[in-house]
Design a protein around this motif. Structure first.
Motif, PDB file in Angstrom:
ATOM      1  N   PRO A  41      -1.496   7.399  -3.141  1.00 15.03           N
ATOM      2  CA  PRO A  41      -1.920   6.087  -2.624  1.00 15.03           C
ATOM      3  C   PRO A  41      -1.977   5.053  -3.742  1.00 15.03           C
ATOM      4  CG  PRO A  41      -3.776   7.587  -2.738  1.00 15.03           C
ATOM      5  CD  PRO A  41      -2.556   8.372  -3.114  1.00 15.03           C
ATOM      6  N   SER A  42      -1.511   3.865  -3.452  1.00 20.09           N
ATOM      7  CA  SER A  42      -1.582   2.787  -4.427  1.00 20.09           C
ATOM      8  C   SER A  42      -1.861   1.481  -3.716  1.00 20.09           C
ATOM      9  CB  SER A  42      -0.295   2.664  -5.232  1.00 20.09           C
ATOM     10  OG  SER A  42       0.771   3.343  -4.715  1.00 20.09           O
ATOM     11  N   LEU A  43      -2.439   0.591  -4.451  1.00 23.09           N
ATOM     12  CA  LEU A  43      -2.667  -0.761  -3.936  1.00 23.09           C
ATOM     13  C   LEU A  43      -2.068  -1.706  -4.962  1.00 23.09           C
ATOM     14  CD1 LEU A  43      -3.871  -2.519  -1.746  1.00 23.09           C
ATOM     15  CD2 LEU A  43      -5.986  -2.579  -3.050  1.00 23.09           C
ATOM     16  N   LEU A  44      -0.887  -2.195  -4.665  1.00 26.35           N
ATOM     17  CA  LEU A  44      -0.150  -3.044  -5.587  1.00 26.35           C
ATOM     18  C   LEU A  44      -0.242  -4.481  -5.117  1.00 26.35           C
ATOM     19  CD1 LEU A  44       2.947  -0.719  -5.724  1.00 26.35           C
ATOM     20  CD2 LEU A  44       1.067  -0.799  -7.348  1.00 26.35           C
ATOM     21  N   GLN A  45      -0.585  -5.348  -6.030  1.00 25.97           N
ATOM     22  CA  GLN A  45      -0.736  -6.759  -5.688  1.00 25.97           C
ATOM     23  C   GLN A  45       0.532  -7.517  -6.036  1.00 25.97           C
ATOM     24  OE1 GLN A  45      -4.101  -7.912  -8.017  1.00 25.97           O
ATOM     25  NE2 GLN A  45      -5.567  -6.952  -6.640  1.00 25.97           N
ATOM     26  N   LEU A  46       0.938  -8.393  -5.128  1.00 23.94           N
ATOM     27  CA  LEU A  46       2.052  -9.285  -5.397  1.00 23.94           C
ATOM     28  C   LEU A  46       1.575 -10.302  -6.422  1.00 23.94           C
ATOM     29  CD1 LEU A  46       4.944  -9.841  -4.574  1.00 23.94           C
ATOM     30  CD2 LEU A  46       4.089 -11.334  -2.781  1.00 23.94           C
ATOM     31  N   SER A  47       2.329 -10.462  -7.490  1.00 23.41           N
ATOM     32  CA  SER A  47       1.887 -11.323  -8.584  1.00 23.41           C
ATOM     33  C   SER A  47       3.100 -11.955  -9.255  1.00 23.41           C
ATOM     34  CB  SER A  47       1.112 -10.488  -9.606  1.00 23.41           C
ATOM     35  OG  SER A  47       0.816 -11.237 -10.744  1.00 23.41           O
ATOM     36  N   SER A  48       2.960 -13.168  -9.710  1.00 25.31           N
ATOM     37  CA  SER A  48       4.062 -13.824 -10.418  1.00 25.31           C
ATOM     38  C   SER A  48       4.084 -13.404 -11.887  1.00 25.31           C
ATOM     39  CB  SER A  48       3.938 -15.336 -10.318  1.00 25.31           C
ATOM     40  OG  SER A  48       2.722 -15.757 -10.897  1.00 25.31           O
ATOM     41  N   HIS A  49       3.021 -12.764 -12.347  1.00 23.59           N
ATOM     42  CA  HIS A  49       2.963 -12.295 -13.732  1.00 23.59           C
ATOM     43  C   HIS A  49       2.699 -10.793 -13.719  1.00 23.59           C
ATOM     44  CE1 HIS A  49       2.289 -12.218 -18.002  1.00 23.59           C
ATOM     45  NE2 HIS A  49       1.159 -11.572 -17.799  1.00 23.59           N
ATOM     46  N   THR A  50       3.737 -10.018 -13.920  1.00 20.44           N
ATOM     47  CA  THR A  50       3.581  -8.567 -13.936  1.00 20.44           C
ATOM     48  C   THR A  50       3.953  -8.033 -15.307  1.00 20.44           C
ATOM     49  OG1 THR A  50       5.813  -8.281 -13.090  1.00 20.44           O
ATOM     50  CG2 THR A  50       4.032  -8.296 -11.467  1.00 20.44           C
ATOM     51  N   ASP A  51       3.265  -7.008 -15.713  1.00 20.21           N
ATOM     52  CA  ASP A  51       3.540  -6.371 -17.001  1.00 20.21           C
ATOM     53  C   ASP A  51       3.320  -4.867 -16.897  1.00 20.21           C
ATOM     54  OD1 ASP A  51       0.822  -6.331 -16.745  1.00 20.21           O
ATOM     55  OD2 ASP A  51       0.395  -7.208 -18.697  1.00 20.21           O
ATOM     56  N   THR A  75       0.807  -1.214   0.000  1.00 20.05           N
ATOM     57  CA  THR A  75       0.000   0.000   0.000  1.00 20.05           C
ATOM     58  C   THR A  75       0.845   1.271   0.000  1.00 20.05           C
ATOM     59  OG1 THR A  75      -0.166  -0.060   2.402  1.00 20.05           O
ATOM     60  CG2 THR A  75      -1.954  -1.088   1.152  1.00 20.05           C
ATOM     61  N   GLN A  76       2.129   1.148   0.255  1.00 20.93           N
ATOM     62  CA  GLN A  76       3.028   2.307   0.255  1.00 20.93           C
ATOM     63  C   GLN A  76       4.333   1.903  -0.413  1.00 20.93           C
ATOM     64  OE1 GLN A  76       2.703   4.906   3.199  1.00 20.93           O
ATOM     65  NE2 GLN A  76       4.309   6.201   2.377  1.00 20.93           N
ATOM     66  N   LEU A  77       4.777   2.743  -1.329  1.00 19.40           N
ATOM     67  CA  LEU A  77       6.041   2.480  -2.002  1.00 19.40           C
ATOM     68  C   LEU A  77       7.197   2.760  -1.045  1.00 19.40           C
ATOM     69  CD1 LEU A  77       5.157   4.173  -5.395  1.00 19.40           C
ATOM     70  CD2 LEU A  77       5.471   1.726  -4.997  1.00 19.40           C
ATOM     71  N   PRO A  78       8.250   1.954  -1.085  1.00 23.40           N
ATOM     72  CA  PRO A  78       9.389   2.168  -0.175  1.00 23.40           C
ATOM     73  C   PRO A  78      10.198   3.402  -0.570  1.00 23.40           C
ATOM     74  CG  PRO A  78       9.868   0.388  -1.695  1.00 23.40           C
ATOM     75  CD  PRO A  78       8.440   0.785  -1.933  1.00 23.40           C
ATOM     76  N   LEU A  79      10.761   4.080   0.407  1.00 22.91           N
ATOM     77  CA  LEU A  79      11.566   5.271   0.146  1.00 22.91           C
ATOM     78  C   LEU A  79      12.813   4.942  -0.677  1.00 22.91           C
ATOM     79  CD1 LEU A  79      11.321   7.019   3.637  1.00 22.91           C
ATOM     80  CD2 LEU A  79      10.022   7.527   1.552  1.00 22.91           C
ATOM     81  N   SER A  80      13.297   3.728  -0.581  1.00 21.55           N
ATOM     82  CA  SER A  80      14.500   3.313  -1.319  1.00 21.55           C
ATOM     83  C   SER A  80      14.233   3.089  -2.806  1.00 21.55           C
ATOM     84  CB  SER A  80      15.068   2.034  -0.714  1.00 21.55           C
ATOM     85  OG  SER A  80      14.131   0.969  -0.850  1.00 21.55           O
ATOM     86  N   LEU A  81      12.990   3.175  -3.206  1.00 23.58           N
ATOM     87  CA  LEU A  81      12.600   2.947  -4.594  1.00 23.58           C
ATOM     88  C   LEU A  81      13.455   3.747  -5.569  1.00 23.58           C
ATOM     89  CD1 LEU A  81      10.447   2.243  -6.905  1.00 23.58           C
ATOM     90  CD2 LEU A  81       9.330   4.328  -6.165  1.00 23.58           C
ATOM     91  N   TRP A  82      13.630   5.041  -5.308  1.00 25.43           N
ATOM     92  CA  TRP A  82      14.317   5.894  -6.279  1.00 25.43           C
ATOM     93  C   TRP A  82      15.816   5.632  -6.322  1.00 25.43           C
ATOM     94  CZ3 TRP A  82      10.967   6.799  -9.549  1.00 25.43           C
ATOM     95  CH2 TRP A  82       9.659   7.105  -9.202  1.00 25.43           C
ATOM     96  N   GLN A  83      16.391   5.104  -5.258  1.00 27.10           N
ATOM     97  CA  GLN A  83      17.805   4.700  -5.326  1.00 27.10           C
ATOM     98  C   GLN A  83      17.952   3.544  -6.306  1.00 27.10           C
ATOM     99  OE1 GLN A  83      18.364   3.891  -1.184  1.00 27.10           O
ATOM    100  NE2 GLN A  83      19.052   5.961  -0.718  1.00 27.10           N
ATOM    101  N   ASP A  84      17.045   2.586  -6.223  1.00 29.74           N
ATOM    102  CA  ASP A  84      17.057   1.465  -7.169  1.00 29.74           C
ATOM    103  C   ASP A  84      16.818   1.964  -8.592  1.00 29.74           C
ATOM    104  OD1 ASP A  84      17.363  -0.180  -4.958  1.00 29.74           O
ATOM    105  OD2 ASP A  84      15.269  -0.848  -4.946  1.00 29.74           O
ATOM    106  N   CYS A  85      15.898   2.917  -8.732  1.00 29.79           N
ATOM    107  CA  CYS A  85      15.570   3.444 -10.055  1.00 29.79           C
ATOM    108  C   CYS A  85      16.728   4.239 -10.658  1.00 29.79           C
ATOM    109  CB  CYS A  85      14.301   4.289  -9.996  1.00 29.79           C
ATOM    110  SG  CYS A  85      12.811   3.286  -9.766  1.00 29.79           S
ATOM    111  N   ASP A  86      17.526   4.887  -9.807  1.00 31.87           N
ATOM    112  CA  ASP A  86      18.709   5.588 -10.314  1.00 31.87           C
ATOM    113  C   ASP A  86      19.656   4.602 -11.002  1.00 31.87           C
ATOM    114  OD1 ASP A  86      17.865   8.087  -9.476  1.00 31.87           O
ATOM    115  OD2 ASP A  86      19.106   8.096  -7.657  1.00 31.87           O
TER     116      ASP A  86
END
Length: 147
Positions: free
Chosen positions: A114-124, A5-16
């Motif tokens: 706000p986001s609701l992201l589902q854990l899934s084995s098939h993401t696109d 439900t919340q993106l991690p703060l470290s997201l943008w370090q990975d994205c860099d």
């Protein structure tokens, strides 16, 4: 099914790191198709972490950042590009620094959305985001994770 439900703060370090690996492709998405690099990076990050964002979520994020992008970031980017041959190198670098600051502001807007992201084995997610702009994914296959 597990959700995020919340993106991690470290997201943008990975994205860099993702951006550094494929900078030319991400800039091509921006310059030729009008896509937001931060959202393309987010899509790649979500795919790499097996989280699925529904199309409605992508549309919501696009709407959340549209005003800032249209009124501030995109006009500044156009001004910077027009200024390139008319400024000293250090002045042009200052404009790049300001543009990066504006990009970081977009990143904060995305994190607060706000986001609701589902854990899934098939993401696109990247394919889903690109399809909103009718971009052919085959031209950007190098951005898709090879898990």
């Amino acid at each position: 099914m597990a959700c995020l439900t919340q993106l991690p703060l470290s997201l943008w370090q990975d994205c860099d790191l993702l951006y550094a690996q494929h900078q030319a492709e991400y800039l091509k998405l921006q310059d030729e198709h009008g896509l937001n690099v931060n959202l393309a990076l987010l899509a790649t990050w979500l795919d790499n972490h097996d989280y699925l964002m529904p199309t409605q979520g992508w549309q919501h994020l696009i709407t959340q950042i549209a005003s800032f992008e249209l009124n501030l970031l995109q006009p500044f980017r156009r001004l910077r590009k027009l200024s390139k041959g008319h400024l000293a190198p250090d002045e042009y670098q200052q404009m790049l620094t300001v543009e990066l600051m504006l990009e970081r502001k977009v990143q904060r807007l995305i994190l607060r959305s706000p986001s609701l992201l589902q854990l899934s084995s098939h993401t696109d997610n990247l394919m889903r985001y690109l399809s909103l702009f009718e971009v052919e994914i085959s031209a950007y296959s190098m951005l898709i994770s090879n898990r």
